[in-house]
Design a protein around this motif. Sequence first.
Motif, PDB file in Angstrom:
ATOM      1  N   PRO A   5       1.968   5.653   0.783  1.00 22.51           N
ATOM      2  CA  PRO A   5       1.722   4.798  -0.388  1.00 22.51           C
ATOM      3  C   PRO A   5       2.730   5.023  -1.509  1.00 22.51           C
TER       4      PRO A   5
ATOM      5  N   GLN B 251       1.502   6.909  -6.887  1.00 28.58           N
ATOM      6  CA  GLN B 251       0.216   6.328  -7.227  1.00 28.58           C
ATOM      7  C   GLN B 251      -0.358   7.112  -8.405  1.00 28.58           C
TER       8      GLN B 251
ATOM      9  N   GLN C 245       2.894   2.776 -10.021  1.00 38.07           N
ATOM     10  CA  GLN C 245       2.636   2.753  -8.584  1.00 38.07           C
ATOM     11  C   GLN C 245       3.856   2.235  -7.842  1.00 38.07           C
ATOM     12  N   SER C 246       4.033   2.725  -6.638  1.00 36.69           N
ATOM     13  CA  SER C 246       4.953   2.052  -5.734  1.00 36.69           C
ATOM     14  C   SER C 246       4.297   0.743  -5.302  1.00 36.69           C
ATOM     15  N   PRO C 247       5.020  -0.376  -5.339  1.00 36.08           N
ATOM     16  CA  PRO C 247       4.427  -1.640  -4.882  1.00 36.08           C
ATOM     17  C   PRO C 247       3.962  -1.535  -3.431  1.00 36.08           C
ATOM     18  N   ARG C 248       3.034  -2.394  -3.061  1.00 37.03           N
ATOM     19  CA  ARG C 248       2.510  -2.367  -1.681  1.00 37.03           C
ATOM     20  C   ARG C 248       3.639  -2.525  -0.672  1.00 37.03           C
ATOM     21  N   GLN C 249       4.548  -3.463  -0.927  1.00 37.01           N
ATOM     22  CA  GLN C 249       5.747  -3.612  -0.109  1.00 37.01           C
ATOM     23  C   GLN C 249       6.886  -2.910  -0.840  1.00 37.01           C
ATOM     24  N   HIS C 250       7.321  -1.768  -0.311  1.00 37.92           N
ATOM     25  CA  HIS C 250       8.328  -0.988  -1.034  1.00 37.92           C
ATOM     26  C   HIS C 250       9.419  -0.493  -0.094  1.00 37.92           C
TER      27      HIS C 250
END
Length: 322
Positions: A71, A74, A125-130
């Motif tokens: 993930p 976060q 947060q790291s984006p969901r698509q990273h």
Amino acid sequence: MSNLDLRPAPSVCGGRADVTAQPVRELLPAKPVTLGASTQVRRLLPSMGRRMVGAWCFVDHYGPEDIEREPGMQVPPHPHIGLQTVSWLHDGEVLHRDSLGSEQVLRPGQLGLMTAGRAIAHAEQSPRQHAKLLHGAQLWVALPDAHRHTAPAWEHHAELPQVSGGGGLSATVILGELDGARSPGTTFTPLMGADLTLAAGTDTRLPLDPDFEYAALTMSGEAEVDGVRLPPGSLLYLGCGRRELPLRADVDSSFLLLGGEPFDERLVMWWNLIGRSHQDIAEAREEWMTGTLFGEVSSYSGPRLLAPELPPVPLKARGRTR
């Protein structure tokens, strides 16, 4: 970025009594810290030996970390007062959201600058698509007393000034001014921050302000700063009184140069809060837990961070170094 330590040690910062007017070479140790579920960082300021470089009072270096199947970063909503946060990436993306309603994906070479002032909350947060790799630094700048209650603000600068020093040296000016190039980011004290790149074979000198104190943080490669070879994640405190800085590199390297006039005021830093007294910190903590001053990061789904318990003895502002 937050200090997620459940038992954060108070740091007392500021004052010029312990600032040498002469150049030094002081290698500062890193403290490993885990943020959220998995992100590992190297905490370089505050450290056992030094708490500030100019108004810079907090430095975390993280990565390069492979987060392709993770993930990534976060960090839930958490509060800040009395400081600015500086987000800087070499690889990856970080989604910033705050209680002003700001929502911005930060990418390498872009400045994310948040002025907390009297109160703000944010999440990272790291984006969901990273991207596969995450690599960067998170830094705090202490606000002087005249501006520590200023209105909170968010700035995103996708384009920053570039400096070419010749001989294999190039730089991006993150904050303040370097060699005549000035960042558009808002500052409240005389300071500078720049990302310097040294091509393999570089052997040059960078002009500096002798009234500033400086430190260098290697991001990649193995830069040689004033004769000291620095592997990634190393922070070298350089002191004051320098008009130029010798730089060498045998391999392609990059490092952050942080500097500023020594911070004259004494302050207390605890968890994610900066004040001038125990009462400042205690009131801000209570407001975060029970009040509305910090606002809500409304676009974040999930619980926010709870504040740790204050230490059993009053927090006191003393000197810059232990």
